[in-house]
Design an enzyme around this catalytic site. Structure first.
Site, short mmCIF file in Angstrom:
data_model
loop_
_atom_site.label_atom_id
_atom_site.label_comp_id
_atom_site.label_asym_id
_atom_site.label_seq_id
_atom_site.Cartn_x
_atom_site.Cartn_y
_atom_site.Cartn_z
N LYS A 1 0.84 -1.20 0.00
CA LYS A 1 0.00 0.00 0.00
C LYS A 1 0.88 1.26 0.00
O LYS A 1 2.10 1.18 0.18
CB LYS A 1 -0.92 -0.04 1.23
CG LYS A 1 -1.92 -1.21 1.20
CD LYS A 1 -2.83 -1.16 2.42
CE LYS A 1 -3.83 -2.30 2.42
NZ LYS A 1 -4.75 -2.22 3.60
N TYR B 1 -12.34 -2.36 -3.16
CA TYR B 1 -12.86 -2.42 -1.78
C TYR B 1 -14.39 -2.42 -1.75
O TYR B 1 -14.98 -2.04 -0.73
CB TYR B 1 -12.30 -1.26 -0.97
CG TYR B 1 -10.88 -1.49 -0.47
CD1 TYR B 1 -10.55 -2.63 0.26
CD2 TYR B 1 -9.87 -0.56 -0.72
CE1 TYR B 1 -9.25 -2.84 0.73
CE2 TYR B 1 -8.57 -0.76 -0.26
CZ TYR B 1 -8.27 -1.90 0.47
OH TYR B 1 -6.98 -2.11 0.94
N PHE C 1 -15.53 3.64 7.38
CA PHE C 1 -14.18 4.04 6.99
C PHE C 1 -13.93 3.95 5.48
O PHE C 1 -12.81 4.16 5.03
CB PHE C 1 -13.14 3.20 7.75
CG PHE C 1 -13.29 1.70 7.57
CD1 PHE C 1 -12.76 1.05 6.45
CD2 PHE C 1 -13.97 0.93 8.52
CE1 PHE C 1 -12.90 -0.32 6.28
CE2 PHE C 1 -14.11 -0.44 8.36
CZ PHE C 1 -13.57 -1.07 7.23
N ARG D 1 -1.64 -14.53 3.79
CA ARG D 1 -2.42 -13.84 4.84
C ARG D 1 -1.75 -14.04 6.20
O ARG D 1 -1.68 -13.12 7.00
CB ARG D 1 -3.86 -14.37 4.88
CG ARG D 1 -4.72 -14.02 3.68
CD ARG D 1 -5.23 -12.62 3.66
NE ARG D 1 -6.07 -12.28 4.79
CZ ARG D 1 -6.74 -11.11 4.89
NH1 ARG D 1 -6.66 -10.20 3.93
NH2 ARG D 1 -7.47 -10.85 5.96
N THR E 1 -5.39 -7.81 10.50
CA THR E 1 -5.71 -6.51 9.90
C THR E 1 -5.23 -5.34 10.76
O THR E 1 -4.62 -4.40 10.25
CB THR E 1 -7.24 -6.41 9.69
OG1 THR E 1 -7.65 -7.51 8.88
CG2 THR E 1 -7.62 -5.11 9.02
N ARG F 1 2.64 -6.96 9.13
CA ARG F 1 1.95 -5.90 9.85
C ARG F 1 2.45 -5.82 11.31
O ARG F 1 2.57 -4.73 11.87
CB ARG F 1 0.45 -6.13 9.79
CG ARG F 1 -0.13 -5.84 8.39
CD ARG F 1 -1.51 -6.43 8.24
NE ARG F 1 -2.21 -5.95 7.05
CZ ARG F 1 -3.37 -6.46 6.64
NH1 ARG F 1 -3.94 -7.46 7.31
NH2 ARG F 1 -3.95 -5.99 5.54
N ASN G 1 -1.78 -0.14 7.15
CA ASN G 1 -1.27 -1.46 7.56
C ASN G 1 -0.44 -2.14 6.47
O ASN G 1 -0.39 -3.35 6.37
CB ASN G 1 -2.41 -2.34 8.09
CG ASN G 1 -3.49 -2.60 7.05
OD1 ASN G 1 -3.34 -2.22 5.89
ND2 ASN G 1 -4.54 -3.27 7.45
N HIS H 1 -1.90 -5.37 1.35
CA HIS H 1 -3.17 -6.04 1.08
C HIS H 1 -2.89 -7.43 0.54
O HIS H 1 -1.95 -7.62 -0.24
CB HIS H 1 -3.98 -5.27 0.02
CG HIS H 1 -5.16 -6.08 -0.47
ND1 HIS H 1 -6.35 -6.11 0.20
CD2 HIS H 1 -5.27 -6.94 -1.51
CE1 HIS H 1 -7.16 -6.96 -0.42
NE2 HIS H 1 -6.53 -7.47 -1.47
N GLU I 1 -9.61 -10.22 -7.75
CA GLU I 1 -8.65 -9.12 -7.63
C GLU I 1 -7.54 -9.22 -8.68
O GLU I 1 -7.13 -8.20 -9.24
CB GLU I 1 -8.07 -9.11 -6.21
CG GLU I 1 -9.15 -8.70 -5.19
CD GLU I 1 -8.75 -8.89 -3.73
OE1 GLU I 1 -7.59 -9.29 -3.45
OE2 GLU I 1 -9.60 -8.64 -2.86
P1 DAT Z 1 -7.66 -6.98 5.39
O1 DAT Z 1 -6.88 -5.87 4.73
O2 DAT Z 1 -6.86 -7.62 6.48
O3 DAT Z 1 -8.23 -7.97 4.40
P2 DAT Z 1 -10.37 -5.93 5.65
O4 DAT Z 1 -10.65 -6.52 4.32
O5 DAT Z 1 -11.31 -6.24 6.76
O6 DAT Z 1 -8.89 -6.29 6.14
O7 DAT Z 1 -10.31 -4.35 5.53
C1 DAT Z 1 -9.70 -3.75 4.41
C2 DAT Z 1 -8.89 -2.56 4.89
O8 DAT Z 1 -9.76 -1.58 5.45
C3 DAT Z 1 -7.90 -2.88 6.00
O9 DAT Z 1 -6.67 -3.39 5.51
C4 DAT Z 1 -7.72 -1.55 6.64
C5 DAT Z 1 -9.09 -0.92 6.51
N1 DAT Z 1 -9.88 -1.11 7.74
C6 DAT Z 1 -10.43 -2.27 8.15
N2 DAT Z 1 -11.09 -2.11 9.32
C7 DAT Z 1 -10.93 -0.80 9.63
C8 DAT Z 1 -11.37 0.03 10.71
N3 DAT Z 1 -12.09 -0.47 11.71
N4 DAT Z 1 -11.00 1.34 10.69
C9 DAT Z 1 -10.28 1.84 9.69
N5 DAT Z 1 -9.83 1.13 8.64
C10 DAT Z 1 -10.15 -0.16 8.61
MG MG Z 2 -9.73 -7.80 3.00
#
Ligand code: DAT
Ligand code: MG
Length: 147
Positions: free
Chosen positions: A9, A49, A57, A85, A91, A102, A112, A115, A126
């Site tokens: 990222k 996303y 968010f 992963r 996350t 991370r 973080n 991805h 994706e």
């Molecule tokens: P991951 O990236 O581990 O697959 P995710 O798909 O649940 O996690 O979320 C995508 C991204 O969104 C994550 O890398 C960071 C952001 N994110 C997730 N939960 C969040 C939150 N509670 N507040 C802010 N950003 C968040």
């Molecule tokens: Mg995800």
């Protein structure tokens, strides 16, 4: 052979972590089959996303991922989706174990570092979203028989 979509990222690119991250997957024994440094359009970010579009968010997430270049990759290998992963960590970097990407390099959930696709269905979706068919290579490495 299983493939996954991984992306350094904008925070990871700014913090000079591309090499460190690529190195971890190389050393693990995975094979890089596609890669590009690119700016992300809002359209691509919103598609990528899409599953989070109702989350509070979402706007920040799209702003962040479009804020600077990302390093998009396709990696291949045995169980690469789930193992990548695990190598990324949870996350929220504050919950991610030491030794994970991370866990070692980040402190905020918004930034973080990396991805990674979370299932075979998301990996296929994706890879198709970020790469054209001719950008994903198929090539032999003689070391592969030792992995
Ligand atoms: P991951 O990236 O581990 O697959 P995710 O798909 O649940 O996690 O979320 C995508 C991204 O969104 C994550 O890398 C960071 C952001 N994110 C997730 N939960 C969040 C939150 N509670 N507040 C802010 N950003 C968040
Ligand atoms: Mg995800």
């Amino acid at each position: 052979m299983e493939k996954t979509f991984l992306m350094v990222k904008p925070d990871g690119v700014q913090r000079n972590l591309i090499g460190e991250i690529v190195s971890r997957f190389e050393k693990k024994g995975y094979q890089l089959v596609g890669a590009k440094l690119m700016n992300v359009s809002r359209e691509l970010a919103e598609k990528h996303y899409a599953e989070h579009k109702e989350r509070p968010f979402f706007g920040e997430l799209v702003d962040f991922i479009t804020s600077g270049p990302v390093f998009a990759m396709v990696w291949q290998g045995n169980n690469v989706i789930a193992t990548a992963r695990a190598m990324m960590g949870k996350t929220n970097p504050l919950d991610a174990a030491a030794g994970t990407i991370r866990g070692d390099f980040a402190t905020s959930v918004g930034m973080n570092i990396i991805h990674g696709s979370d299932s075979p269905e998301s990996a296929e979706r994706e890879i198709g979203l970020w790469f054209s068919a001719d950008e994903v290579l198929s090539y032999e490495k003689t070391i592969q028989r030792w992995i």
